[in-house]
Design an enzyme around this catalytic site. Structure first.
Site, short mmCIF file in Angstrom:
data_model
loop_
_atom_site.label_atom_id
_atom_site.label_comp_id
_atom_site.label_asym_id
_atom_site.label_seq_id
_atom_site.Cartn_x
_atom_site.Cartn_y
_atom_site.Cartn_z
CG ASN A 206 -0.32 0.05 2.46
OD1 ASN A 206 0.85 0.66 2.69
ND2 ASN A 206 -0.82 -0.72 3.21
CE LYS A 208 1.86 3.90 8.58
NZ LYS A 208 2.87 2.65 8.95
CD GLU A 209 2.11 -2.55 3.62
OE1 GLU A 209 1.62 -3.43 4.38
OE2 GLU A 209 1.81 -2.79 2.29
CG ASP A 276 -5.35 -10.40 3.46
OD1 ASP A 276 -4.19 -10.35 3.27
OD2 ASP A 276 -5.72 -10.65 4.50
#
Length: 330
Positions: A206, A208-209, A276
């Site tokens: 995502n 942020k990751e 997921d």
């Protein structure tokens, strides 16, 4: 053939995609009750328990999404040798999932996340887990088991929840084994060390990751998104980075450019497990012959469906077809 027609053809096709999920398996345990007074012992609510449920969490949610779509699934991972492990295996077996590539390690605890809810309000979460890296001995045992299964599957998914399974050594061994047999690897990453994902076909962080892994202070524009993705592409040699952008949809990036796919959701109740669902849907439709852009478009529809529901939810191919039809009307 438009996308809806293509998905209907896939639905009616006799071929069932076979997918191997390697990941951090866990149990989600819910204690549900009512709370109408505070404890005299401490300023906390007293919960009168009405119900308890358990379901799969972590990589298990990816597995359930794949099963719901209609895939044949084999799951691999390392769990403890405890009662929660037995419960996890039972749930997977009941779903028709092959579990002989799951290793029980008596030095570990099966990850269990217990959430206490009063009505729909979560009061506390209690985690039981060991997040140390799995031992090299256990890692080698898992790789040996995987080697006999990779030939039989269409695609390999790595669902990393940063619980100790994906050491750099084990991650690289799995990716190399899959690549040697011509199987694409899609990764849902965690942590800061993306170099261990070298050789993947797709990495799906995502926003942020991605920012954290690329050591970028903030991703707030297409330009900063592309710059961060380029850092990871250079580090890993991945073919694509697919970044989920929450309410803004998702974007597919490679060394030559990007494709932005707007979100399909019209209302949001709960984003739990949506990542997921995206991973599973992408993999299912790629394995069914869709292009990456088509698979991501369908994953957007799947995410729109599950975030309208409370808790970790799944969807079906027919529901995705129905959502495409609704989108066409809108």
């Amino acid at each position: 053939m438009n996308l809806k027609d293509k998905v209907e053809t896939i639905r009616d096709n006799a071929k069932t995609p076979s997918i191997l999920v390697v990941g951090d398996l866990m149990v989600d345990h819910y204690i549900i009750g009512t709370a109408s007074r505070l404890s005299p012992e401490a300023p906390v609510p007293i919960v009168n328990v009405k119900n308890e449920t358990t379901t799969l969490g972590g990589a298990g949610n990816v597995v359930q999404n794949l099963v719901s779509l209609g895939a044949k699934v084999t799951v691999a991972g390392v769990i403890g040798d405890d009662s929660a492990a037995g419960e996890l295996i039972t749930i997977l077996t009941d779903e028709g999932v092959e579990t002989d590539t799951i290793i029980k390690d008596n030095s570990r605890t099966t990850t269990v996340k217990t959430r206490v809810l009063a009505g729909s309000h979560q009061l506390v979460r209690v985690d039981r887990e060991v997040t140390d890296e799995v031992s090299e001995t256990i890692g080698l045992e898992l790789i040996e088991k995987l080697n006999s299964h990779i030939d039989a599957v269409d695609m390999v998914l790595l669902s990393d929840y940063n619980k100790g399974l994906f050491s750099p050594f084990l991650t690289q061994q799995v990716i190399k084994a899959a690549n040697a047999k011509g199987k694409k690897v899609i990764i849902d990453p965690k942590g800061l060390n993306y170099q261990k994902y070298e050789g993947a076909f797709i990495i799906k962080p995502n926003r942020k990751e991605l920012a954290e892994a690329a050591k970028t202070e903030k991703i707030n524009s297409i330009e900063s998104l592309q710059q961060a993705a380029n850092i990871i592409l250079q580090q890993t040699g991945a073919k694509y980075i697919v970044v989920t952008l929450s309410e803004e949809g998702m974007v597919i990036l490679n060394e030559t450019g990007l494709t932005l796919l707007p979100v399909k959701a019209t209302e949001v109740f709960d984003v739990t497990g949506a990542g997921d669902t995206v991973l599973a849907t992408m993999a299912y439709f790629l394995a069914s012959g869709c292009t990456l852009e088509e698979a991501c478009e369908l994953a957007n529809h799947a995410a729109a469906i599950v975030i309208r529901r409370v808790g970790s939810a799944t969807t079906t191919v027919q529901e995705i077809i129905d959502d495409i039809e609704r989108d066409e009307v809108r």
